[in-house]
Design a protein around this motif. Structure first.
Motif, short mmCIF file in Angstrom:
data_model
loop_
_atom_site.label_atom_id
_atom_site.label_comp_id
_atom_site.label_asym_id
_atom_site.label_seq_id
_atom_site.Cartn_x
_atom_site.Cartn_y
_atom_site.Cartn_z
N ARG A 1 -6.84 4.64 15.72
CA ARG A 1 -7.56 5.59 15.11
C ARG A 1 -7.18 6.30 13.73
O ARG A 1 -7.94 6.23 12.88
CB ARG A 1 -7.88 6.83 16.28
CG ARG A 1 -9.11 6.41 17.32
CD ARG A 1 -9.25 7.70 18.24
NE ARG A 1 -7.94 7.86 18.94
CZ ARG A 1 -7.92 7.39 20.06
NH1 ARG A 1 -8.57 6.40 20.53
NH2 ARG A 1 -6.70 7.71 20.99
N LEU A 2 -5.96 6.60 13.88
CA LEU A 2 -5.33 7.26 12.48
C LEU A 2 -5.43 6.21 11.22
O LEU A 2 -5.90 6.38 10.12
CB LEU A 2 -3.89 7.62 12.81
CG LEU A 2 -3.24 8.61 11.75
CD1 LEU A 2 -2.30 9.22 12.45
CD2 LEU A 2 -2.67 7.66 10.75
N VAL B 1 2.39 8.82 12.57
CA VAL B 1 2.61 8.37 10.97
C VAL B 1 3.82 7.75 10.93
O VAL B 1 4.21 6.73 10.35
CB VAL B 1 2.23 9.40 9.92
CG1 VAL B 1 2.88 9.18 8.56
CG2 VAL B 1 0.89 9.89 9.90
N ASP B 2 5.03 8.50 11.54
CA ASP B 2 6.22 8.03 11.46
C ASP B 2 6.32 6.58 11.95
O ASP B 2 6.80 5.61 11.27
CB ASP B 2 7.28 8.81 12.59
CG ASP B 2 7.69 10.12 11.86
OD1 ASP B 2 7.49 10.28 10.45
OD2 ASP B 2 8.24 10.74 12.50
N ARG B 3 5.60 6.24 13.07
CA ARG B 3 5.75 5.03 13.92
C ARG B 3 5.14 3.95 12.97
O ARG B 3 5.32 2.79 12.72
CB ARG B 3 5.16 5.06 14.99
CG ARG B 3 6.22 5.54 16.06
CD ARG B 3 5.90 5.85 17.51
NE ARG B 3 4.75 6.96 17.75
CZ ARG B 3 5.40 8.14 17.96
NH1 ARG B 3 6.65 8.37 18.15
NH2 ARG B 3 4.43 9.11 18.20
N GLU C 1 1.81 4.83 4.26
CA GLU C 1 3.11 5.41 3.71
C GLU C 1 2.48 6.95 3.30
O GLU C 1 1.34 7.13 3.20
CB GLU C 1 3.52 4.63 2.26
CG GLU C 1 2.29 4.41 1.27
CD GLU C 1 2.87 3.54 0.32
OE1 GLU C 1 4.06 3.17 0.27
OE2 GLU C 1 2.04 3.32 -0.61
N ARG C 2 3.48 7.86 3.15
CA ARG C 2 3.56 9.12 2.60
C ARG C 2 3.68 9.16 1.11
O ARG C 2 4.71 8.88 0.71
CB ARG C 2 4.55 10.06 3.36
CG ARG C 2 4.32 10.18 4.67
CD ARG C 2 5.54 11.20 5.23
NE ARG C 2 5.29 11.41 6.90
CZ ARG C 2 5.45 11.12 7.81
NH1 ARG C 2 6.25 9.78 7.88
NH2 ARG C 2 5.16 11.78 8.87
N GLN C 3 2.67 9.82 0.39
CA GLN C 3 2.75 9.95 -0.89
C GLN C 3 2.81 11.60 -1.48
O GLN C 3 2.48 12.36 -0.58
CB GLN C 3 1.73 9.24 -1.38
CG GLN C 3 1.49 7.77 -1.36
CD GLN C 3 0.19 7.44 -1.64
OE1 GLN C 3 -0.88 8.15 -1.75
NE2 GLN C 3 0.06 6.18 -1.71
N ALA D 1 -1.10 10.78 3.45
CA ALA D 1 -0.66 9.70 4.13
C ALA D 1 -1.65 8.45 3.71
O ALA D 1 -2.84 8.91 3.39
CB ALA D 1 -0.89 9.83 5.68
N ALA D 2 -1.49 7.37 3.32
CA ALA D 2 -2.31 6.63 2.80
C ALA D 2 -1.89 5.00 3.59
O ALA D 2 -0.83 4.86 3.71
CB ALA D 2 -2.11 6.18 1.35
#
Lengths: 149, 149
Positions: free
Chosen positions: A52-53, A82-84, A92-94, A105-106
DNA sequence: CTGAATATTTCAGGTTGTCAAACAACCGGG
DNA sequence: CCCGGTTGTTTGACAACCTGAAATATTCAG
């Protein structure tokens, strides 16, 4: 306001048989939908929450906070999911140039590929829908719109 | 076999816009349904899994094995859920006289009371359904039946 | 009686979820 | 400018759910 004798209005007091049956049917559809979604996710080594995320992020990058709102859960929960996904290179985190507190998060190209494959493997509603005529599909659409409106 | 020009048949190959919209709508209904179910359960200090299991047992007592089949999970998982419900006096394990290996889970009177209250607090589909006319409800029922058949 | 099969539980491990606390960064008023 | 309050994210502790493998008890066929 409306009908003189019966019909149309159904104040929660006493549920009529028709409504009860529809509720029952919706319950079954919901169950099947969920099943199919989970198993499609599992085929891609994803959990339901991860799928879903990732699907959300494929539409547009989102700050952690908004992600939590969309998923209707606490932000601290989103961190782990998001970590996993990030550990697997799907997300990835921007940094947000406008506000150094927020992390956006993208989905990565790989993440988008997995999401597309996932979406295509979702027969959940497509297959049962195939058994319906166009008229029935239109009626279904209108009823669903009415429920959500 | 069927229509000469278009309509009615929709082989998974290329999803038409109508089907896509219906899939989208079903997704939203599923999301709301789940939300409401979880929060109704929470109001009774139950988790979703506990509420589902308890509701099942209110129809009839079931051995752990069958319970797992109904819930589509492993039997070892059911052990824990029944443990927690039993600790609260909502469910009890009974020996099966015919086979001393099996333990039959059954709802207690208190469990049945909680389940009834839970069922009544489920506005999930009732409320949105109230916005539909009888004709729409019938159309919805027929379409859902078609999907599940 | 023995061995395969079945029902349940236990255990270890991973994911999801909550809540409270920590931390950094923003922002408005003195 | 700086200070206090607010906001965004993470961390930690904890509970529930879920799976898979192993342990236990019982059944059943040969």
């Amino acid at each position: 306001m409306a009908s003189p004798t019966s019909t149309t209005r159904n104040p929660a007091g006493r549920p009529d048989p028709l409504t009860l049956e529809v509720v029952e049917l919706i319950g079954e559809v919901v169950a099947r939908f969920h099943e199919d979604y989970e198993s499609a996710a599992a085929e891609h080594a994803l959990t339901g929450a991860q799928a879903r995320l990732l699907s959300l992020l494929c539409l547009e990058p989102l700050p952690m906070r908004r992600l939590a709102q969309r998923l209707k859960c606490e932000p601290s929960n989103v961190t782990g999911i998001v970590d996993r996904l990030e550990a697997r290179g799907l997300v990835e985190r921007q940094p947000d140039p406008a506000d150094r507190r927020v992390k956006v998060a993208a989905a990565t190209p790989e993440g988008r590929r997995v999401a597309r494959s996932l979406r295509e493997s979702l027969r959940f509603a497509r297959e049962p829908l195939a058994g319906l005529s166009d008229d029935e599909r239109v009626a279904l659409r209108n009823a669903l719109r009415g429920m959500l409106g």
